[in-house]
Write an enzyme that holds these catalytic residues in place. Structure first.
Site, PDB file in Angstrom:
ATOM      1  N   TYR A 141       0.805  -1.326  -0.204  1.00  0.00           N
ATOM      2  CA  TYR A 141       0.157  -0.248   0.086  1.00  0.00           C
ATOM      3  C   TYR A 141       0.730   1.274  -0.038  1.00  0.00           C
ATOM      4  O   TYR A 141       1.622   1.470   0.958  1.00  0.00           O
ATOM      5  CB  TYR A 141      -0.818  -0.134   1.322  1.00  0.00           C
ATOM      6  CG  TYR A 141      -1.651   1.242   1.473  1.00  0.00           C
ATOM      7  CD1 TYR A 141      -2.717   1.658   0.880  1.00  0.00           C
ATOM      8  CD2 TYR A 141      -1.115   2.261   2.568  1.00  0.00           C
ATOM      9  CE1 TYR A 141      -3.579   2.636   1.094  1.00  0.00           C
ATOM     10  CE2 TYR A 141      -2.109   3.352   2.774  1.00  0.00           C
ATOM     11  CZ  TYR A 141      -3.118   3.580   2.035  1.00  0.00           C
ATOM     12  OH  TYR A 141      -3.870   4.755   2.466  1.00  0.00           O
ATOM     13  N   ASN A 213       7.497  -2.294   2.783  1.00  0.00           N
ATOM     14  CA  ASN A 213       6.512  -1.330   3.102  1.00  0.00           C
ATOM     15  C   ASN A 213       5.997  -1.605   4.533  1.00  0.00           C
ATOM     16  O   ASN A 213       4.900  -1.212   4.725  1.00  0.00           O
ATOM     17  CB  ASN A 213       5.453  -1.150   2.103  1.00  0.00           C
ATOM     18  CG  ASN A 213       4.407   0.127   2.169  1.00  0.00           C
ATOM     19  OD1 ASN A 213       4.989   1.241   2.364  1.00  0.00           O
ATOM     20  ND2 ASN A 213       3.200  -0.140   2.278  1.00  0.00           N
ATOM     21  N   SER A 249       3.044  -3.457   4.558  1.00  0.00           N
ATOM     22  CA  SER A 249       3.096  -4.912   3.890  1.00  0.00           C
ATOM     23  C   SER A 249       4.541  -5.013   3.364  1.00  0.00           C
ATOM     24  O   SER A 249       5.251  -4.094   3.387  1.00  0.00           O
ATOM     25  CB  SER A 249       2.008  -4.995   3.031  1.00  0.00           C
ATOM     26  OG  SER A 249       0.737  -4.925   3.505  1.00  0.00           O
ATOM     27  N   SER A 287      -0.359  -5.704   8.456  1.00  0.00           N
ATOM     28  CA  SER A 287       0.859  -5.675   7.404  1.00  0.00           C
ATOM     29  C   SER A 287       0.658  -7.044   6.626  1.00  0.00           C
ATOM     30  O   SER A 287       0.359  -8.079   7.100  1.00  0.00           O
ATOM     31  CB  SER A 287       2.103  -6.051   8.182  1.00  0.00           C
ATOM     32  OG  SER A 287       3.219  -5.700   7.201  1.00  0.00           O
ATOM     33  N   GLY A 288       0.413  -7.043   5.385  1.00  0.00           N
ATOM     34  CA  GLY A 288       0.313  -8.042   4.329  1.00  0.00           C
ATOM     35  C   GLY A 288       1.465  -8.593   4.052  1.00  0.00           C
ATOM     36  O   GLY A 288       2.296  -8.076   3.136  1.00  0.00           O
TER      37      GLY A 288
END
Lengths: 373, 373, 373, 373
Positions: A141, A213, A249, A287-288
């Site tokens: 993101y 990120n 993420s 967080s992915g």
């Protein structure tokens, strides 16, 4: 190197005990090709659809040719699922990768998915009338800097990333899908690293590319040194618009030329998680943290659609895999830090600003904790 | 404390930034009870069935009563599956824990399973004619020091651990299931730690107990400091019998009184993995790195067999869970090191010897890397 | 055949369209060996530890030799997890089976686990001092007829099942681990079936053995015919003790000599689930519906502990697997019904009675619905 | 009803023993809304990008409002992963659904993903600058009849499906995402069914909507009757272009107003698999058999982004869930057959033709096997 910018090792800092490949990049794995399209335009207030744009798309081809026509073993593992990676069910079922790995911003997954399908159809016209495709598109993101809802990644950007991909040095920092990303409250982005492992006297490579990120400043560590607690200024600066920054993420792409099964590749993914921990990740709630690993070892590839009736693929004995695990931990840790070392200060939508990790203060922190002299 | 031995914090070394509970132990979670039976007898050459015995069994009760009759949310996650934890299918299906968590040596899983069932039948005679039980028994391998094949853990040992379990300080090091274990080439064993997290002004606890038995010396880190590369002597010593040492394993038991769902507890387990990475784990091939997390929050418990038709359980919003993740990472890291700090040099079967981590040299290494002054 | 009793096909009823192997049994897969110990003694009221005993243990050896020393690809899948199968984590991690598959009653899992370890130690003395084992023990619940809490399965029973295992016809019904089991309110137990599949002109076998203990009468179907709604009498009869009957469970063991990977074997397991649906399973809440599949294809086996550095195993292309899926569905369906056709009326603890499925009324129902003439 | 066409029950054929809801549709679950856009144009030879188009898109809203702003518990399970469902990682992590469930053709996943994001951004402008979305888009393959590569599903089609969605009767057969689909060599498409279950004297509904596109003729069963072996003509007809038909797929959307946790919804998904088996599925190799289940019970919903700190959601005790499992099996089975009963003969690209299941011959087969008189 494609960039004169110093990397972590140029600052005298090493991670772990194993040796990187020649480029210290995912492209040290022979055949792996990376393409990146960077989309930067506009300044000032956010106007959805107009900009400012601080985004892009990254394409990783597992080998020299079309991975749809010559598929490779693959696995996906999830440390924290607040993200998207398409193609997941298909990969879990068959353990084979049939598309390049695409990485972009969160809301451009659809656009990149469609453009990737169209790019594949162009090459393989049987996709559609007789065959199908479920491309792999992952995201992080970039809404702090980018007009994410504005759909600034177009078919042309995607095709450019796919068509321009090459082996050789990989640009790091504010580029490709990583253009507008953040890491530990500094500017983040694309990073890469690699390690050499030897089996039976043969050298193989484990290469990692991340689109990073994530992370809170206080958590940031380099080789065990709490750098984030040493550099507490240079925080993200909000411009016109107040608000909070979401958790971020990370996408971790692990490539190797080791002969491995898809099951073993999922083991590498889980070691990538351990590498994230070493830079300070606690896999925060939003967080992915998604990991994908493939091998392009020639004897592990399977031609498609004319696959042989019986497929005979080699794999290393599990009992000797630990060095490959160690390599994955180290390369993941270093790839994240490389992204930060390469990234430059960026001002994006609404004047929001993320600062680059200052090299001199990183070096200073490492000295303070006895890692550099 | 139940022991006059110093713990990691007594040496002036702290892990992370969050505060431990009063005992810095899993028993800081109100109601959690730990019982350990230590089985040590014999010396000299291995005679299977006779000894020497360097083993034991650990029981963790989630709350004050019988967990079969008052079940609690639970989750299991696997970092590396070279190990055993029974009761797994049942926990995955229902997300509820219905037995104490038992930990022992690898080949005593069956004996401990049977004895735990018998102990439950004694309390709940409907188990058998009307009801069933699938107890949770996990293990790590102590064959370097112990006559593992000799089945030295008996029904009486298991019942003693179950019946003697108490809240309060937890003995660490060479005790319970951890008696004969190794960590990073030093003597390992049982360790524990805890962290306090606050939500809505209320303090809650995340407590961790480990049975630690993994790692190569070179990988060992304390708070980011490469201690294992500083202390390269005091390696495992083989006595009469040559051979290699297997990879070992670790069982991580995470307890909390936070209101959490079983799904959220699986998220805690994955953060336990990150804690293991911080002490140096790369989850080597043969290591069974198994994590189990439960909450004993009163409103999350479900009576059995007379469960209500509709169960209404509270859970924290996922959006605020990150501090609980951080707590799990920190407590896991510290529990492993606590096990090493408490463990004492042990000589077992065939004269095999594992040395204790020397406290002075640990402190020296931490000083060298700027963590102690 | 080892029994003069008719089987489903002897009644003129066939399931599906594919051909069974010569024995219509799991032992049609060359090398697979089955051993069963049946434990029946006592009558009258339940006295825990004394009886009555209506139980046993079943051992399935994947091939002619020791599976610890010559391991085979394997997968476990869970339809409903209200049950136990040990060795799960290890199988998920490595995809290799290193122990015979043991099936017994719910509360004898521990005893069978320990006895299996001891049996393995007897054969491979390095288990203990240098190596480990995580045997596979699964269970279903026989507490309606058996003194389950009484631990009537002993080391000697387990060793007898392991040592007496042979290829050839497999006894069905009230025998082995299936001795005291129920199916759809009739007497259940052990059942088996097989199907032949051809690839590249070569015949291979998919064989299934079930320990069946699930289902409500109304759900029972044979080849789509609602037999359970046609035979509504002959329900379970409670003797002295009132109470309800728990949901039961089923263990499905799928064996094949097809060249398959562990990932592909998990695909077979999921087709076993579809076979259970065909006999009427809705996987009721308390049913432990656990499936395990292995291949003993010679080129898929891996010697242990001296495994080669690089393992090269064949697997069929996924694209041609559908006939193997169909075979698994059909053989699973037929194995369950074979268990019922072979089982005989049994009276157990407290005078509880389960009636055999009456063959004549089964035939009558099939006629009524146009399947027999 | 929105259609005068007969449904399965209008032919006198019932599936299972439980009662359907008033509409026998997923919309019997109060609040669930379905919207479908059907895209049919052109005839004759395939010209990629021009047509012929035989496709569409289906939108399922879990309740009356925006599911992004009021999220509901959800689970996804995979029977066979040869397909795509986006949003999977996010759903596995949080167990909450934050987008409508979209279903379309295989190669339109990207277009539908992007359009769904844009539709959400229109309603919730914080998506982009502050928040994110990972919409759920699933697919089955319609390339036998449709110009799948031609990207005939546009933003406008997607928005129309989303905006026009209503409760009330659901159109079945050749409509929405199901427009160009096949089932057992007949014309397939969209189908729906429901069942009423009672708990504590309260009626609840389990509703199912499928986009069905799988199966070989010989496997087709209706209530256990081998209808596919009775109707062997009316096979798929290839027009100008030779070639084979791929395996197809099925998306099963399960909706309920029962108070359930996300874990329990995954249990419903696995029962949907059993329902697929009942119509004859063996989950053939290339079939993407993907199931998603949600509950819109008011007390299970969670507002977003302003979620409360502590969420207290009700769930039924697992011990009483079996009727909900039975309901899911039955409604899934009937939804597939409803799709076939409603679908009409269709000629698509290159003159390829799929025939409708002839109602009279279905009735005749049911009579032959004693199900109708």
């Amino acid at each position: 190197m494609s960039t004169a910018k110093p990397r972590l090792r140029d600052l005298g800092i090493t991670i772990g005990t194993m040796s990187p490949g020649e480029l210290n990049a995912i492209t040290d794995v022979p055949g792996v090709r990376v393409g990146q399209t960077t989309v930067i335009h506009g300044d000032g207030p956010l106007r959805v659809g107009e900009g400012p744009a601080r985004t892009g798309v990254t394409a990783v081809h597992p080998h020299e040719g079309s991975v749809w026509a010559e598929q490779v073993p693959v696995a996906i593992e999830i440390l924290n699922g607040a993200g998207e990676i398409t193609g997941h069910a298909n990969i879990d079922e068959f353990g084979m990768l049939a598309s390049p790995v695409m990485i972009t911003n969160t809301l451009s997954v659809g656009a990149v998915h469609q453009a990737t399908v169209e790019w594949q159809v162009r090459m393989h016209p049987q996709i559609g009338p007789e065959e199908w495709s479920a491309p792999v598109v992952a995201e992080t993101y970039d809404g702090f800097l980018n007009d994410t809802a504005g759909q600034h990644v177009t078919r042309e950007h995607v095709w450019e990333a796919l068509d321009s991909a090459t082996s050789g040095p990989v640009r790091e920092g504010n580029c490709g899908g990583g253009t507008g990303m953040l890491l530990f409250g500094f500017k983040g982005g694309t990073g890469t690293s690699s390690r050499i492992v030897e089996f039976d006297g043969q050298p193989y490579t484990v290469g990692v590319l991340v689109q990073g990120n994530f992370g809170g400043r206080e958590q940031f560590m380099v080789d065990g040194v709490p750098v984030g607690r040493e550099i507490t200024d240079l925080q993200l600066e909000r411009g016109a618009s107040p608000g909070t920054v979401s958790d971020g993420s990370i996408i971790v792409v692990i490539a190797t030329d080791l002969p491995l099964s898809d099951r073993q590749l999922s083991r590498l993914c889980r070691r990538g998680m351990l590498g994230l921990s070493r830079v300070g990740s606690v896999a925060s709630n939003g967080s992915g943290d998604l990991l994908i690993a493939f091998t392009n070892h020639p004897d592990c590839r399977v031609p498609y659609p004319d696959e042989p009736t019986i497929i005979t693929s080699p794999r290393l004995a599990d009992g000797i895999l630990t060095p490959a695990f160690q390599a994955t931990v180290e390369a993941t840790e270093e790839a994240v830090i490389n992204a930060m070392v390469a990234a430059e200060t960026m001002t994006g939508r609404d004047g929001n600003t993320a600062y680059a990790l200052p090299h001199d203060r990183l070096v200073e922190a490492m000295r303070k904790y006895g890692r550099l002299h």
